[in-house]
Write a protein that holds these residues in place. Structure first.
Motif, PDB file in Angstrom:
ATOM      1  N   THR A 207       6.183  42.732 -54.029  1.00  0.00           N
ATOM      2  CA  THR A 207       6.228  42.084 -55.342  1.00  0.00           C
ATOM      3  C   THR A 207       5.035  42.524 -56.182  1.00  0.00           C
ATOM      4  O   THR A 207       5.170  42.834 -57.359  1.00  0.00           O
ATOM      5  N   THR A 208       3.870  42.581 -55.568  1.00  0.00           N
ATOM      6  CA  THR A 208       2.659  42.987 -56.274  1.00  0.00           C
ATOM      7  C   THR A 208       2.716  44.463 -56.639  1.00  0.00           C
ATOM      8  O   THR A 208       2.238  44.863 -57.701  1.00  0.00           O
ATOM      9  N   GLU A 209       3.295  45.276 -55.796  1.00  0.00           N
ATOM     10  CA  GLU A 209       3.367  46.716 -56.026  1.00  0.00           C
ATOM     11  C   GLU A 209       4.178  47.080 -57.259  1.00  0.00           C
ATOM     12  O   GLU A 209       4.037  48.188 -57.780  1.00  0.00           O
ATOM     13  N   ILE A 210       4.989  46.183 -57.751  1.00  0.00           N
ATOM     14  CA  ILE A 210       5.764  46.437 -58.968  1.00  0.00           C
ATOM     15  C   ILE A 210       4.824  46.789 -60.118  1.00  0.00           C
ATOM     16  O   ILE A 210       5.146  47.597 -60.976  1.00  0.00           O
ATOM     17  N   HIS A 211       3.629  46.210 -60.120  1.00  0.00           N
ATOM     18  CA  HIS A 211       2.671  46.424 -61.202  1.00  0.00           C
ATOM     19  C   HIS A 211       1.946  47.760 -61.105  1.00  0.00           C
ATOM     20  O   HIS A 211       1.327  48.189 -62.065  1.00  0.00           O
TER      21      HIS A 211
ATOM     22  N   HIS B  25       4.781  35.602 -68.550  1.00  0.00           N
ATOM     23  CA  HIS B  25       4.998  36.755 -67.680  1.00  0.00           C
ATOM     24  C   HIS B  25       4.249  37.985 -68.199  1.00  0.00           C
ATOM     25  O   HIS B  25       3.638  38.724 -67.427  1.00  0.00           O
ATOM     26  N   TRP B  26       4.285  38.201 -69.499  1.00  0.00           N
ATOM     27  CA  TRP B  26       3.585  39.335 -70.094  1.00  0.00           C
ATOM     28  C   TRP B  26       2.080  39.219 -69.853  1.00  0.00           C
ATOM     29  O   TRP B  26       1.410  40.199 -69.535  1.00  0.00           O
ATOM     30  N   LEU B  27       1.549  38.029 -70.002  1.00  0.00           N
ATOM     31  CA  LEU B  27       0.125  37.794 -69.788  1.00  0.00           C
ATOM     32  C   LEU B  27      -0.252  38.072 -68.330  1.00  0.00           C
ATOM     33  O   LEU B  27      -1.255  38.723 -68.046  1.00  0.00           O
ATOM     34  N   ARG B  28       0.563  37.608 -67.417  1.00  0.00           N
ATOM     35  CA  ARG B  28       0.326  37.842 -65.992  1.00  0.00           C
ATOM     36  C   ARG B  28       0.377  39.334 -65.671  1.00  0.00           C
ATOM     37  O   ARG B  28      -0.440  39.853 -64.918  1.00  0.00           O
ATOM     38  N   HIS B  29       1.335  40.016 -66.243  1.00  0.00           N
ATOM     39  CA  HIS B  29       1.489  41.451 -66.021  1.00  0.00           C
ATOM     40  C   HIS B  29       0.280  42.214 -66.578  1.00  0.00           C
ATOM     41  O   HIS B  29      -0.256  43.115 -65.929  1.00  0.00           O
TER      42      HIS B  29
END
Length: 57
Positions: free
Chosen positions: A35-39, A4-8
């Motif tokens: 969901t994408t906007e969280i980033h 998850h950290w890598l994806r983020h």
């Protein structure tokens, strides 16, 4: 380090270099742009690079 950290981190990098959020949504396989906007809250570099058209006057 987790997956998850890598994806983020990958998503944050894509945002920082100016990749359109719609493309990131597809790359990550998200069904919802929410969901994408969280980033988006972690990437301020892109915001700082936005040039206002009023700066040309």
């Amino acid at each position: 380090m987790t997956l998850h950290w890598l994806r983020h981190s990958y998503t944050t990098h894509l945002l920082a270099i100016g990749t359109d959020l719609r493309y990131i949504k597809v790359l990550l396989g998200h069904n919802s742009s929410k969901t994408t906007e969280i980033h988006t809250h972690v990437s301020t570099k892109s915001i700082q690079q936005i040039k206002s058209p009023f700066n040309d006057f």
